[in-house]
Design an enzyme around this catalytic site. Structure first.
Site, short mmCIF file in Angstrom:
data_model
loop_
_atom_site.label_atom_id
_atom_site.label_comp_id
_atom_site.label_asym_id
_atom_site.label_seq_id
_atom_site.Cartn_x
_atom_site.Cartn_y
_atom_site.Cartn_z
N PHE A 22 0.81 -1.22 0.00
CA PHE A 22 0.00 0.00 0.00
C PHE A 22 0.84 1.26 0.00
O PHE A 22 1.78 1.39 0.79
CB PHE A 22 -0.87 0.06 1.27
CG PHE A 22 -2.01 -0.90 1.30
CD1 PHE A 22 -3.20 -0.60 0.66
CD2 PHE A 22 -1.90 -2.10 1.96
CE1 PHE A 22 -4.27 -1.49 0.69
CE2 PHE A 22 -2.95 -3.00 2.00
CZ PHE A 22 -4.14 -2.69 1.36
N ASP A 23 0.44 2.21 -0.84
CA ASP A 23 0.73 3.60 -0.52
C ASP A 23 -0.17 3.95 0.65
O ASP A 23 -1.27 3.41 0.78
CB ASP A 23 0.40 4.48 -1.73
CG ASP A 23 0.46 5.94 -1.37
OD1 ASP A 23 1.51 6.38 -0.87
OD2 ASP A 23 -0.54 6.64 -1.58
N CYS A 24 0.29 4.85 1.50
CA CYS A 24 -0.52 5.21 2.68
C CYS A 24 -1.28 6.51 2.48
O CYS A 24 -2.50 6.55 2.61
CB CYS A 24 0.38 5.31 3.91
SG CYS A 24 -0.51 5.73 5.42
#
Length: 240
Positions: A11-13
């Site tokens: 994931f990108d956050c």
């Protein structure tokens, strides 16, 4: 291709799990309220994207909490506003207050039952720890720009992640990179041969907001408008 084909979700956050656009827009109000004209939300976000991206290229090893004060200073200069360094530094500390999207924690709790969950983020470790508390899940691995010494969309960040995940027994074909940003994430994911899932948080808005225009749009394997939709699609697939 099915969601259940994968072993890990990377994931990108910020922009995907944490509502960074709302967080930064609110944290910039002490600055934007000094500007002599009304700035739209997207004007603010797009200016932020330009200065942030430029600064990340210039100082790739600077931790995000120390890079944001420079962005704040550049924005103040662009808008003709005088600010103190103390104000700039306060903005750098605001990441800890940026809210999670309402559906993130519940979706992650569900997905944790079926995948390894991994973070690949353009942030520093201290700021992410505060965000992680809002997400309420123990990630299986966390790779930050501070760890790597560069910022996405640099390929170095993805090389680092793939190398470290290989040491955990997770191969490239078992990874689904899950993110909002076409510029920071889906472009480099394409270049690295990763499958990807677009969480299109800005589906009801024009433009790219706090991320740069990627130019040619990258390809994605899945698209959902929220993390809740991703979790629901996985449930439906399992129920078959």
């Amino acid at each position: 291709m099915k969601l259940s084909d994968f072993k890990a979700l990377t994931f990108d956050c910020y922009g995907t799990l944490i509502d960074w656009e709302t967080g930064m827009f609110e944290a910039l109000k002490p600055l934007t309220e000094k500007v002599g004209r009304k700035l739209t939300r997207d004007e603010v976000l797009e200016a932020h994207a330009r200065h942030e991206s430029s600064q990340q290229l210039q100082t790739p090893t600077k931790p995000y909490r120390d890079l944001l004060p420079i962005v704040y200073k550049r924005l103040a200069e662009e808008w003709g506003v005088s600010v103190s360094w103390t104000e700039c530094v306060a903005y750098g500390q605001s990441v800890k207050n940026w809210p999670a999207f309402p559906d993130s924690a519940e979706a992650l709790a569900y997905l944790k039952q079926h995948y390894k969950l991994v973070i690949l983020s353009n942030v520093d470790n201290e700021s992410f720890a505060a965000s992680n508390a809002k997400l309420g899940v123990a990630f299986d691995a966390i790779y930050t720009a501070e760890d790597v010494g560069s910022y996405k969309p640099s390929g170095r960040n993805f090389d680092y992640m793939l190398d470290k995940l290989a040491s955990l027994g997770i191969a490239k074909h078992q990874i689904l990179h899950t993110a909002e940003s076409m510029f920071h994430d889906h472009g480099p994911a394409n270049r690295h041969g990763l499958s990807s899932c677009w969480i299109y948080r800005r589906h009801d808005k024009q433009g790219f907001g706090a991320t740069m225009n990627p130019g040619e749009m990258p390809k994605v394997n899945f698209r959902f408008n929220s993390m809740a939709e991703l979790a629901s699609a996985h449930k439906a697939e399992r129920q078959g």
